[in-house]
Every structure is written in structure tokens, then in C-alpha cells.
Design a protein around this motif. Structure first.
Motif, PDB file in Angstrom:
ATOM      1  N   VAL A 163      41.887  42.598  46.940  1.00  0.00           N
ATOM      2  CA  VAL A 163      40.641  43.129  46.376  1.00  0.00           C
ATOM      3  C   VAL A 163      39.857  43.748  47.531  1.00  0.00           C
ATOM      4  O   VAL A 163      39.622  43.096  48.550  1.00  0.00           O
ATOM      5  CB  VAL A 163      39.807  42.023  45.699  1.00  0.00           C
ATOM      6  N   LEU A 199      42.297  37.861  39.405  1.00  0.00           N
ATOM      7  CA  LEU A 199      43.121  39.030  39.736  1.00  0.00           C
ATOM      8  C   LEU A 199      44.073  38.734  40.893  1.00  0.00           C
ATOM      9  O   LEU A 199      45.130  39.366  41.017  1.00  0.00           O
ATOM     10  CB  LEU A 199      42.223  40.220  40.103  1.00  0.00           C
ATOM     11  N   GLY A 219      41.772  45.044  42.509  1.00  0.00           N
ATOM     12  CA  GLY A 219      40.359  45.009  42.125  1.00  0.00           C
ATOM     13  C   GLY A 219      39.459  45.578  43.209  1.00  0.00           C
ATOM     14  O   GLY A 219      39.848  45.681  44.374  1.00  0.00           O
ATOM     15  N   SER A 260      48.591  40.684  46.343  1.00  0.00           N
ATOM     16  CA  SER A 260      47.539  41.556  45.826  1.00  0.00           C
ATOM     17  C   SER A 260      46.302  41.459  46.711  1.00  0.00           C
ATOM     18  O   SER A 260      46.132  40.499  47.462  1.00  0.00           O
ATOM     19  CB  SER A 260      47.193  41.168  44.382  1.00  0.00           C
ATOM     20  N   TRP A 265      38.254  36.415  40.432  1.00  0.00           N
ATOM     21  CA  TRP A 265      39.282  35.932  41.360  1.00  0.00           C
ATOM     22  C   TRP A 265      40.633  35.733  40.676  1.00  0.00           C
ATOM     23  O   TRP A 265      41.668  35.624  41.354  1.00  0.00           O
ATOM     24  CB  TRP A 265      38.842  34.614  42.000  1.00  0.00           C
ATOM     25  N   ILE A 294      32.918  41.938  41.446  1.00  0.00           N
ATOM     26  CA  ILE A 294      34.264  42.511  41.310  1.00  0.00           C
ATOM     27  C   ILE A 294      34.370  43.238  39.971  1.00  0.00           C
ATOM     28  O   ILE A 294      34.123  42.652  38.910  1.00  0.00           O
ATOM     29  CB  ILE A 294      35.346  41.417  41.408  1.00  0.00           C
ATOM     30  N   ILE A 345      42.866  51.304  41.728  1.00  0.00           N
ATOM     31  CA  ILE A 345      43.515  50.059  41.289  1.00  0.00           C
ATOM     32  C   ILE A 345      44.948  50.334  40.823  1.00  0.00           C
ATOM     33  O   ILE A 345      45.198  51.264  40.054  1.00  0.00           O
ATOM     34  CB  ILE A 345      42.690  49.398  40.169  1.00  0.00           C
TER      35      ILE A 345
END
Length: 413
Positions: free
Chosen positions: A149, A140, A190, A147, A138, A133, A162
Motif C-alpha cells: 500500500v 488488502l 491500495g 502486496s 489493512w 486507505i 492499483i
């Protein structure tokens, strides 16, 4: 006394210039043929080893070794089930998850995607996605912020960066009535990049957000990591049968095991096919020695009259042929090691020159040609090729030992 002499004469014959230039050409062709076969086998096996290593270290870093999913709803007692899974022999770690299948939309761009809702704290013990990432891990993913990723390929497809907002479109079960899909706003926090098809098919969000979106009380799946990945399916079945819930039992073997089997099959076929290529090259040694024996008939007759035994004459021509085989094997091993160690960079350079990628990340689980050199395999291949080259000298050496001196020197009536 005779052993050093036969080695000396055999090596002299190997290095001596032949009266017939065609003999020299065949001799050089046999060396190059063996070298080419050994090189191809080492490079091919290294590429297969590289695919196997990439499968273990990259794909299985993202895909859990085994998973248990409830047939309906969610786990009745998630805490108790997690404890049972974690305490099962052979299980290293376990983490709850929720799987969502839907569409991601940004303006007029839409992408079908599988979203895995995870528990950040325990997920890092089960999979190794976090190091891939960009700009964080994680942490994030935070509860209540909805949210997400995404893989880099998905972000490029949707033209998002982003901080941008996206819309997740999920189907609704309306029974006999047709209901419009639900639309949920998400924020991209992310990107992960592994360089393969997983970048194009997977996204991650926090499990608490998924519970709220789907109206679930707890997770509907448990992913776990096992000590013996080749025994993952059997272990997953044992773990699943020990729980009280009705479950779908899955492992990486059911979803991606065909890749591992294909790699093993290709590796086995490569051994057979390229060893046959080396065997064909060894036939040139037979041709070289047969012609060398015909060229050296007078020398053989003189050696016999001086007391050389049949075994000494055989040894001379075995040494001559084995020397050619040894040079070819060592040359092939050296070139093969060099190419295998630099295969990824060589292929990248070729891709840059021709402007075309051999492995597309949209199709394969990696987008580069991997290589992993195992020196034990180099030794096995080199020794096997040398052994085959020695075998090819036996018939010409036996023929040389049966030459009659009286006939060759003109003493017979």
C-alpha cells in the motif's frame, strides 16, 4: 445619580460630531486599528491551533507514539516482549513491525521509500492510517502475496495504479565484497492519502512478507500507542529499559517534536507581537481623547461649576475612550471569528485564483492551511484588548479633571 449621568455624557461625546474633522478621523482610526489587531490575533492563533490539531490527529495517526527497535537481528522472544509492553502502565496498545529502506522502481521511474511491514490485526490499534486507505483497509495486505500500500504522491511519481507490479530494490550486505542489490516484485493493492509529506515517503506491506524477504524469524521492532503523547519519550525509555533486548528507543518527540515546539513558540510570539500591535492602536485613543479634551474645555468648565467632581469628569472621558475600544474589540472579534471559521476555504480559493499552493505536501506534513477556533482564546484576546484600551484613557481623563473653570470661563484676572 452621577454614575448614569457620566455614562450618558460619555456616550454622547463618543457619538457626537467633532468640530475638528481630524479628531473624527483619529477616533475612527483607533477603532479600526484595535479591530484589525484583534482580528489578526484571533486568526493567527486559530491557524496555530489548526497546525497543532493536524499534528495530533493526522501526523500522529500515521507515526506511532513510540517505537523499540532491536540493535541486531530480531526480538529473541517477541511474544513475551509484546506482553510486557502492552501491560506497562500508560501503554494503550502495541504492535510488531519490520522497517525496510529501499528503492521502488517502475520502468524508468525510481523512488526512495521507507516501507513499514505491519501486522494488520494489531496495527489498527496503534495507528489510524486505515481510514485514509482508498478502497479498503489493512485487509488488502494478505500473507504471501507480496502486496504493498503506497501513498498517493508516490504512486503519482511512479505513474502506477492499483493492480500494477513494482520492483523493490534492497541492498545486500556482502561483507568486504560488493554485491548487486536484491530485486523483489511487489503488487500495488491500495493507496492512502493524507495530504502531506507522509504520502510521499511511506509504504506498507504485510510483516510475513518482510520476514521472508529479509530472512528474519520475527519482528525487529515494536510500536506502541501511549495515553499521554507529550510524555511519550519518557514512557518509551521506561518500557525499553524493562526489556532484555538491546534496543533503539524512539518516540514521535525525537523525530517530529520540533514541529510541536515550533508551533508553541510561534503561538507565544504571536500573542506578544499582536498585542503590541493592539497597544499601538490604543495610542490613537490617547490622541483622540487629548484632542477631545481640548475641544470640550468649555463644557468641562461648565460641568465643574455645576458641581461635577474630578472623578465624574474622569469617568466621562474614560467612558468615551472605552466605548471606542469596545466597538473595536467587538468588531475585531466578529471578523476574526468569521475568518477563522472559514480560513481553510478562503486560502483554497486564493490558491485557485493565483494558481499557487502556499503549503506543498512534498515539504510540509499537510498541504492545506488548517484552522481551529477556540472560543476561550477569543474571550481572552477581546478582554485583553479592551483592558488595554481602557488603560489608554487614564491620562487624558486625568488631564480633563484638572482644567480650571475660572480660567476657561474668563473669570480670572
Amino acid at each position: 445619580m452621577f454614575r448614569p449621568l457620566l455614562i450618558f455624557i460619555g456616550l454622547r461625546y463618543s457619538k457626537a460630531k467633532h468640530k475638528n474633522k481630524f479628531v473624527s478621523f483619529i477616533s475612527m482610526a483607533s477603532i479600526l486599528g484595535i479591530a484589525l489587531g484583534v482580528t489578526a490575533l484571533i486568526v493567527g492563533l486559530s491557524a496555530m491551533n489548526g497546525f497543532e490539531k493536524a499534528l495530533r490527529e493526522q501526523m500522529l495517526a500515521v507515526i506511532p507514539h513510540a517505537e523499540l527497535e532491536t540493535v541486531n537481528g530480531s526480538f529473541k522472544n517477541l511474544g513475551s516482549s509484546l506482553t510486557q509492553v502492552r501491560e506497562h502502565p500508560g501503554v494503550i496498545a502495541a504492535s510488531p513491525y519490520i522497517m525496510l529502506n529501499g528503492l521502488l522502481q517502475k520502468d524508468d521511474q525510481i523512488k526512495a521509500l521507507q516501507i513499514r511491514a505491519i501486522t494488520p490485526k494489531s496495527e489498527r490499534n496503534v495507528t489510524a492510517v486505515e481510514p485514509y486507505i482508498k478502497g479498503g483497509g489493512w485487509e488488502l495486505l494478505k500473507t504471501g502475496q507480496r502486496s504493498i500500500v503506497l501513498g498517493k504522491s508516490v504512486a503519482l511519481k511512479l505513474a502506477v495504479k492499483i493492480g500494477d507490479s513494482l520492483t523493490l530494490i534492497l541492498p545486500q550486505d556482502g561483507g568486504q565484497q560488493l554485491k548487486s542489490p536484491r530485486k523483489i516484485k511487489l503488487t500495488l493493492v491500495g493507496l492512502f492519502e493524507m495530504g502531506g509529506q507522509l504520502d510521499n515517503a511511506l509504504g506498507f506491506m504485510h510483516i510475513d512478507d518482510a520476514k521472508q524477504i529479509l530472512g528474519l524469524g520475527s519482528a525487529n521492532g515494536i510500536a506502541f500507542k501511549v495515553a499521554d503523547i507529550l510524555n511519550a519519550q519518557t514512557l518509551a525509555r521506561d518500557v525499553g529499559y524493562s526489556l532484555n533486548d538491546y534496543l533503539y528507543i524512539k518516540s514521535w518527540i525525537t523525530s517530529q517534536g520540533y514541529l510541536y515546539q515550533d508551533i508553541q513558540m510561534v503561538k507565544s510570539l504571536m500573542y506578544v507581537i499582536l498585542l503590541l500591535v493592539i497597544a499601538v492602536a490604543c495610542f490613537n485613543i490617547v490622541s483622540t481623547l487629548v484632542m477631545a479634551v481640548n475641544e470640550k474645555r468649555g463644557d468641562i468648565a461648565i460641568l465643574k461649576t455645576m458641581g461635577a467632581s474630578k472623578w465624574m469628569l474622569r469617568g466621562i472621558f474614560i467612558v468615551q475612550g472605552a466605548f471606542n475600544g469596545l466597538v473595536g474589540c467587538l468588531l475585531g472579534a466578529a471578523i476574526g471569528i468569521f475568518i477563522a471559521l472559514n480560513l481553510t476555504d478562503i486560502v483554497k480559493f486564493i490558491e485557485t485564483v493565483i494558481g499557487h499552493k502556499f503549503l506543498s505536501g512534498d515539504i510540509y506534513f499537510i498541504d492545506f492551511l488548517p484552522s481551529h477556533l477556540i472560543y476561550e482564546q477569543v474571550v481572552v484576546v477581546t478582554v485583553a484588548a479592551f483592558f488595554m484600551s481602557v488603560l489608554s484613557t487614564l491620562y487624558p481623563a486625568w488631564r480633563a479633571s484638572n482644567i480650571q473653570p475660572a480660567l476657561e470661563l474668563g473669570f480670572a484676572h
